[in-house]
Design a protein around this motif. Structure first.
Motif, PDB file in Angstrom:
ATOM      1  N   ILE A 100      -6.153   5.430  -2.043  1.00 56.99           N
ATOM      2  CA  ILE A 100      -7.329   4.629  -1.705  1.00 56.99           C
ATOM      3  C   ILE A 100      -8.538   5.509  -1.979  1.00 56.99           C
ATOM      4  N   ASP A 101      -9.550   4.963  -2.668  1.00 53.08           N
ATOM      5  CA  ASP A 101     -10.734   5.741  -3.010  1.00 53.08           C
ATOM      6  C   ASP A 101     -11.483   6.172  -1.752  1.00 53.08           C
ATOM      7  N   PHE A 102     -11.687   7.475  -1.619  1.00 55.07           N
ATOM      8  CA  PHE A 102     -12.464   7.983  -0.508  1.00 55.07           C
ATOM      9  C   PHE A 102     -12.953   9.389  -0.823  1.00 55.07           C
ATOM     10  N   VAL A 103     -14.015   9.755  -0.128  1.00 50.95           N
ATOM     11  CA  VAL A 103     -14.536  11.121  -0.151  1.00 50.95           C
ATOM     12  C   VAL A 103     -14.880  11.490   1.292  1.00 50.95           C
ATOM     13  N   ILE A 104     -15.101  12.772   1.495  1.00 48.94           N
ATOM     14  CA  ILE A 104     -15.559  13.232   2.801  1.00 48.94           C
ATOM     15  C   ILE A 104     -16.901  13.921   2.591  1.00 48.94           C
ATOM     16  N   ALA A 105     -17.959  13.313   3.125  1.00 48.41           N
ATOM     17  CA  ALA A 105     -19.282  13.926   3.048  1.00 48.41           C
ATOM     18  C   ALA A 105     -19.294  15.140   3.971  1.00 48.41           C
ATOM     19  N   ASN A 106     -19.699  16.267   3.444  1.00 52.41           N
ATOM     20  CA  ASN A 106     -19.708  17.516   4.195  1.00 52.41           C
ATOM     21  C   ASN A 106     -20.947  17.576   5.094  1.00 52.41           C
ATOM     22  N   ILE A 107     -21.000  16.634   6.017  1.00 53.65           N
ATOM     23  CA  ILE A 107     -22.096  16.554   6.987  1.00 53.65           C
ATOM     24  C   ILE A 107     -21.491  16.265   8.364  1.00 53.65           C
ATOM     25  N   ASP A 108     -22.122  16.735   9.397  1.00 57.12           N
ATOM     26  CA  ASP A 108     -21.789  16.387  10.781  1.00 57.12           C
ATOM     27  C   ASP A 108     -20.284  16.330  11.054  1.00 57.12           C
ATOM     28  N   HIS A 109     -19.587  17.412  10.850  1.00 59.94           N
ATOM     29  CA  HIS A 109     -18.130  17.518  11.041  1.00 59.94           C
ATOM     30  C   HIS A 109     -17.333  16.631  10.089  1.00 59.94           C
ATOM     31  N   GLY A 110     -17.931  16.236   8.990  1.00 65.37           N
ATOM     32  CA  GLY A 110     -17.235  15.470   7.961  1.00 65.37           C
ATOM     33  C   GLY A 110     -17.223  13.977   8.230  1.00 65.37           C
ATOM     34  N   VAL A 111     -17.833  13.212   7.328  1.00 63.47           N
ATOM     35  CA  VAL A 111     -17.821  11.756   7.429  1.00 63.47           C
ATOM     36  C   VAL A 111     -17.043  11.220   6.240  1.00 63.47           C
ATOM     37  N   GLY A 112     -15.876  10.662   6.530  1.00 55.62           N
ATOM     38  CA  GLY A 112     -15.063  10.044   5.489  1.00 55.62           C
ATOM     39  C   GLY A 112     -15.691   8.735   5.059  1.00 55.62           C
ATOM     40  N   ILE A 113     -15.684   8.472   3.767  1.00 52.18           N
ATOM     41  CA  ILE A 113     -16.207   7.222   3.214  1.00 52.18           C
ATOM     42  C   ILE A 113     -15.074   6.597   2.421  1.00 52.18           C
ATOM     43  N   VAL A 114     -14.601   5.451   2.893  1.00 54.88           N
ATOM     44  CA  VAL A 114     -13.440   4.786   2.306  1.00 54.88           C
ATOM     45  C   VAL A 114     -13.906   3.518   1.594  1.00 54.88           C
ATOM     46  N   LYS A 115     -13.534   3.403   0.319  1.00 52.90           N
ATOM     47  CA  LYS A 115     -13.850   2.219  -0.486  1.00 52.90           C
ATOM     48  C   LYS A 115     -12.529   1.647  -1.018  1.00 52.90           C
ATOM     49  N   PRO A 116     -11.880   0.770  -0.271  1.00 53.05           N
ATOM     50  CA  PRO A 116     -10.560   0.288  -0.689  1.00 53.05           C
ATOM     51  C   PRO A 116     -10.578  -0.521  -1.993  1.00 53.05           C
ATOM     52  N   ARG A 117     -11.654  -1.258  -2.255  1.00 51.79           N
ATOM     53  CA  ARG A 117     -11.784  -2.061  -3.482  1.00 51.79           C
ATOM     54  C   ARG A 117     -10.504  -2.843  -3.800  1.00 51.79           C
TER      55      ARG A 117
END
Length: 185
Positions: free
Chosen positions: A127-144
């Protein structure tokens, strides 16, 4: 997407507590739902209870509730089931800084729990996702459309911070600028 379009967005926040994030989301209150069993938001109940009664689909879901792997996994699976096409799921606290952050602390502000285990599952689920290296890591999930989430529960349940450090370099950790590019792509 024009700002007027964003204002019509349906937003769900799990783990609202003191409304810090919830109140900062610039959309109509009628389009925002916040779920927390203790305080804040619009629904005083657990996320499990909320998902049992929910009939709404959402464009953006922010998961920041109980930081135990088992619960966050349930929240992610339930969120995938109520996410509109082209929607986003944000998951807070995916990058612990030290072993102490996995344990329930005196101060909630430093507790990441073992949310990082979801990153392992998302990688293996493709599943497409990244982890923004901010505030203890914010995962961003784009299931599309790809909502084939693969649980690795038995494999991950008893792993701890040292296991996280072993897989950290494989995780798609990006800068905030790269995170915005990922969201826009």
């Amino acid at each position: 997407m024009p700002f007027s379009h964003k204002v019509k967005c349906k937003y769900l926040e799990i783990g609202v507590f003191r409304n810090q994030v919830f109140n900062s989301i610039p959309i109509k209150k009628t389009n925002k739902i916040g779920v927390d069993p203790v305080m804040g938001g619009t629904h005083r109940m657990t996320s499990d209870e909320y998902f049992q009664i929910n009939k709404t689909k959402f464009d953006v879901i922010f998961i920041d509730g109980l930081h135990h792997y088992e619960q966050v996994q349930k929240d992610l699976i339930n969120s995938l089931n109520v996410l509109n096409q082209d929607g986003l799921i944000l998951i807070h606290d995916m990058l612990p800084q030290n072993p102490g952050q996995e344990k329930v602390p005196q101060s909630q502000s430093s507790w990441t729990g073992d949310v990082w285990k979801l990153a392992v599952e998302l990688l293996e689920s493709k599943i497409d996702f990244v982890i923004a290296n901010i505030d203890h890591g914010v995962g961003i999930v784009k299931p599309r459309g790809k909502k084939n989430y693969k649980s690795k529960y038995e494999k991950l349940l008893n792993q701890r911070f040292d296991s996280f450090m072993e897989i950290k370099e494989k995780l798609p950790i990006v800068s905030s600028e790269e995170a915005f590019e990922f969201i826009d792509s």
